[in-house]
Design a protein around this motif. Structure first.
Motif, mmCIF file in Angstrom:
data_model
loop_
_atom_site.group_PDB
_atom_site.id
_atom_site.type_symbol
_atom_site.label_atom_id
_atom_site.label_comp_id
_atom_site.label_asym_id
_atom_site.label_seq_id
_atom_site.Cartn_x
_atom_site.Cartn_y
_atom_site.Cartn_z
ATOM 1 N N VAL A 74 99.934 -18.736 49.499
ATOM 2 C CA VAL A 74 101.204 -18.977 50.194
ATOM 3 C C VAL A 74 101.979 -20.055 49.446
ATOM 4 C CG1 VAL A 74 102.312 -19.580 52.367
ATOM 5 C CG2 VAL A 74 100.109 -18.369 52.381
ATOM 6 N N ALA A 75 103.128 -19.667 48.891
ATOM 7 C CA ALA A 75 103.951 -20.593 48.116
ATOM 8 C C ALA A 75 104.956 -21.328 48.999
ATOM 9 C CB ALA A 75 104.685 -19.845 47.009
ATOM 10 N N ARG A 76 105.480 -20.634 49.993
ATOM 11 C CA ARG A 76 106.498 -21.232 50.860
ATOM 12 C C ARG A 76 106.331 -20.721 52.290
ATOM 13 N NH1 ARG A 76 110.767 -23.201 47.495
ATOM 14 N NH2 ARG A 76 110.582 -22.427 45.331
ATOM 15 N N GLY A 77 106.658 -21.575 53.247
ATOM 16 C CA GLY A 77 106.730 -21.164 54.636
ATOM 17 C C GLY A 77 105.395 -20.985 55.332
ATOM 18 N N THR A 78 105.459 -20.310 56.473
ATOM 19 C CA THR A 78 104.282 -20.076 57.317
ATOM 20 C C THR A 78 104.291 -18.625 57.784
ATOM 21 O OG1 THR A 78 105.473 -20.716 59.338
ATOM 22 C CG2 THR A 78 104.279 -22.452 58.148
ATOM 23 N N ALA A 79 103.110 -18.163 58.218
ATOM 24 C CA ALA A 79 103.020 -16.788 58.714
ATOM 25 C C ALA A 79 101.755 -16.606 59.527
ATOM 26 C CB ALA A 79 103.047 -15.796 57.553
ATOM 27 N N ARG A 80 101.733 -15.511 60.253
ATOM 28 C CA ARG A 80 100.539 -15.052 60.937
ATOM 29 C C ARG A 80 100.178 -13.702 60.324
ATOM 30 N NH1 ARG A 80 101.376 -13.880 66.314
ATOM 31 N NH2 ARG A 80 99.277 -14.512 66.953
ATOM 32 N N ILE A 81 98.981 -13.626 59.737
ATOM 33 C CA ILE A 81 98.540 -12.416 59.055
ATOM 34 C C ILE A 81 97.294 -11.880 59.739
ATOM 35 C CG2 ILE A 81 97.672 -11.455 56.883
ATOM 36 C CD1 ILE A 81 99.303 -13.554 55.409
ATOM 37 N N GLU A 82 97.337 -10.620 60.101
ATOM 38 C CA GLU A 82 96.163 -9.966 60.701
ATOM 39 C C GLU A 82 95.267 -9.449 59.580
ATOM 40 O OE1 GLU A 82 96.260 -6.817 64.087
ATOM 41 O OE2 GLU A 82 96.106 -5.726 62.180
ATOM 42 N N CYS A 83 94.000 -9.817 59.629
ATOM 43 C CA CYS A 83 93.022 -9.362 58.641
ATOM 44 C C CYS A 83 91.885 -8.641 59.354
ATOM 45 C CB CYS A 83 92.468 -10.543 57.847
ATOM 46 S SG CYS A 83 93.685 -11.369 56.816
ATOM 47 N N GLY A 84 91.393 -7.575 58.723
ATOM 48 C CA GLY A 84 90.272 -6.841 59.299
ATOM 49 C C GLY A 84 90.667 -5.718 60.225
ATOM 50 N N GLY A 85 91.949 -5.387 60.281
ATOM 51 C CA GLY A 85 92.405 -4.335 61.192
ATOM 52 C C GLY A 85 92.720 -4.893 62.570
ATOM 53 N N ILE A 86 93.060 -4.006 63.493
ATOM 54 C CA ILE A 86 93.488 -4.461 64.820
ATOM 55 C C ILE A 86 92.356 -5.124 65.609
ATOM 56 C CG2 ILE A 86 95.343 -2.777 64.977
ATOM 57 C CD1 ILE A 86 93.563 -1.066 66.759
ATOM 58 N N LYS A 87 91.123 -4.905 65.204
ATOM 59 C CA LYS A 87 89.985 -5.567 65.849
ATOM 60 C C LYS A 87 89.517 -6.788 65.048
ATOM 61 C CE LYS A 87 88.272 -1.308 68.006
ATOM 62 N NZ LYS A 87 87.111 -0.376 68.147
ATOM 63 N N GLY A 88 90.301 -7.165 64.059
ATOM 64 C CA GLY A 88 89.930 -8.303 63.223
ATOM 65 C C GLY A 88 90.429 -9.620 63.785
ATOM 66 N N ARG A 89 91.044 -10.446 62.919
ATOM 67 C CA ARG A 89 91.526 -11.754 63.337
ATOM 68 C C ARG A 89 92.921 -11.993 62.803
ATOM 69 N NH1 ARG A 89 87.151 -16.327 61.890
ATOM 70 N NH2 ARG A 89 88.992 -17.586 62.329
ATOM 71 N N ILE A 90 93.703 -12.754 63.564
ATOM 72 C CA ILE A 90 95.011 -13.172 63.098
ATOM 73 C C ILE A 90 94.876 -14.588 62.555
ATOM 74 C CG2 ILE A 90 97.379 -13.731 63.751
ATOM 75 C CD1 ILE A 90 97.231 -11.498 65.815
ATOM 76 N N LEU A 91 95.244 -14.772 61.295
ATOM 77 C CA LEU A 91 95.122 -16.066 60.630
ATOM 78 C C LEU A 91 96.498 -16.699 60.479
ATOM 79 C CD1 LEU A 91 92.671 -14.989 57.765
ATOM 80 C CD2 LEU A 91 92.087 -15.974 59.998
ATOM 81 N N ASN A 92 96.601 -17.949 60.866
ATOM 82 C CA ASN A 92 97.823 -18.711 60.650
ATOM 83 C C ASN A 92 97.738 -19.364 59.280
ATOM 84 O OD1 ASN A 92 99.046 -18.340 63.319
ATOM 85 N ND2 ASN A 92 97.352 -19.577 64.060
ATOM 86 N N THR A 114 89.464 -4.636 52.815
ATOM 87 C CA THR A 114 89.872 -5.491 53.932
ATOM 88 C C THR A 114 91.285 -5.157 54.383
ATOM 89 O OG1 THR A 114 88.501 -7.278 53.073
ATOM 90 C CG2 THR A 114 90.130 -7.853 54.750
ATOM 91 N N GLY A 115 91.406 -4.714 55.620
ATOM 92 C CA GLY A 115 92.720 -4.403 56.172
ATOM 93 C C GLY A 115 93.537 -5.666 56.376
ATOM 94 N N HIS A 116 94.843 -5.571 56.152
ATOM 95 C CA HIS A 116 95.720 -6.725 56.380
ATOM 96 C C HIS A 116 97.149 -6.271 56.614
ATOM 97 C CE1 HIS A 116 95.410 -5.952 52.047
ATOM 98 N NE2 HIS A 116 96.605 -6.506 51.863
ATOM 99 N N ARG A 117 97.868 -7.097 57.370
ATOM 100 C CA ARG A 117 99.292 -6.851 57.612
ATOM 101 C C ARG A 117 99.933 -8.124 58.136
ATOM 102 N NH1 ARG A 117 100.652 -4.328 63.523
ATOM 103 N NH2 ARG A 117 98.816 -5.060 64.648
ATOM 104 N N LEU A 118 101.227 -8.234 57.951
ATOM 105 C CA LEU A 118 101.984 -9.374 58.449
ATOM 106 C C LEU A 118 102.331 -9.156 59.912
ATOM 107 C CD1 LEU A 118 103.534 -12.025 57.665
ATOM 108 C CD2 LEU A 118 105.546 -10.559 57.360
ATOM 109 N N ILE A 119 102.052 -10.152 60.730
ATOM 110 C CA ILE A 119 102.429 -10.106 62.146
ATOM 111 C C ILE A 119 103.801 -10.746 62.331
ATOM 112 C CG2 ILE A 119 101.824 -10.826 64.483
ATOM 113 C CD1 ILE A 119 99.992 -8.686 63.316
ATOM 114 N N GLU A 120 103.972 -11.956 61.819
ATOM 115 C CA GLU A 120 105.273 -12.620 61.845
ATOM 116 C C GLU A 120 105.275 -13.740 60.816
ATOM 117 O OE1 GLU A 120 106.134 -14.489 65.547
ATOM 118 O OE2 GLU A 120 104.215 -15.521 65.677
ATOM 119 N N SER A 121 106.486 -14.143 60.418
ATOM 120 C CA SER A 121 106.593 -15.203 59.420
ATOM 121 C C SER A 121 107.916 -15.919 59.553
ATOM 122 C CB SER A 121 106.467 -14.617 58.006
ATOM 123 O OG SER A 121 107.586 -13.790 57.716
ATOM 124 N N GLY A 122 107.973 -17.109 58.933
ATOM 125 C CA GLY A 122 109.230 -17.827 58.856
ATOM 126 C C GLY A 122 110.138 -17.152 57.838
#
Length: 204
Positions: free
Chosen positions: A105-123, A136-144
């Motif tokens: 992460v170079a700039r800002g903040t985000a919440r990223i889901e890892c491991g699929g919908i049964k995984g974990r959301i990492l800030n 490893t499944g991943h997707r962006l949930i929200e970000s600045g």
């Protein structure tokens, strides 16, 4: 990211000024990563042997001579993780079955889901580094609005993007064949990734 994004970033790097080896060493914190194992959830296979690794505050970015994305990009390349891109993270679940991936992460903040919908959301925030083993499944949930990630891949492996459950059977076979990297993208040849990703690595 697709090859076109990697080419665009390569062209950009040709005209950038990069920190030298001594400067890079001073900017890296020798953090112990958090290892997170994700099980196959029936949709996303994840990786049955290797944990995702989250390095908190691994890179010092504030008040530096070089842009943060240049620092992270150069760090990854120096440690053998190249074919880089700079962007956000896709907002749909996907994974790579033929290659591992690192995201800094170079700039800002985000919440990223890892491991699929049964995984974990990492800030995550600027300076954090996330290493995702193949599968490893991943997707962006929200970000600045200013969120920016530098992604890269080890020397071995082929970029692909899996999003469909119809790919699972073949993808699982490909994931098992992906070679372990020779270096840690943050700390190089002596980095903790090499210990966490040993064949006999146990679940935490």
């Amino acid at each position: 990211m697709p090859v076109k994004d990697q080419i665009k970033n390569f062209a950009r790097k040709l005209v950038e000024e990069h920190p030298d080896a001594a400067t890079l060493r001073a900017l890296v914190r020798a953090r112990k990563p958090t290892a997170i194992h994700f099980r196959d959830d029936g949709i996303v296979p994840n990786n049955p042997k290797l944990p995702a690794l989250l390095y908190r505050g691994a890179v010092k970015l504030k008040g530096r001579r070089f842009p943060p994305e240049v620092i992270i990009d150069t760090l990854f390349a120096t440690n053998g993780w190249a074919r880089s891109w700079r962007d956000t993270v896709y907002d749909f679940v996907h994974y790579h079955s033929q290659i591992h991936e690192v995201m800094g992460v170079a700039r800002g903040t985000a919440r990223i889901e890892c491991g699929g919908i049964k995984g974990r959301i990492l800030n995550v925030k600027a300076g954090d580094v996330l290493v995702l083993p193949a599968g490893t499944g991943h997707r962006l949930i929200e970000s600045g609005r200013d969120f920016l990630v530098v992604g890269a891949y080890p020397q071995d492996g082929t970029y692909d993007e899996c999003t469909d459950t119809r790919e699972r059977t073949d993808a699982i076979k490909r994931i098992a064949k992906v070679r372990k990297p020779k270096t840690d993208p943050v700390l190089g040849t002596g980095g903790p990734l090499l210990r966490h990703w040993r064949p006999h690595s146990s679940r935490s």
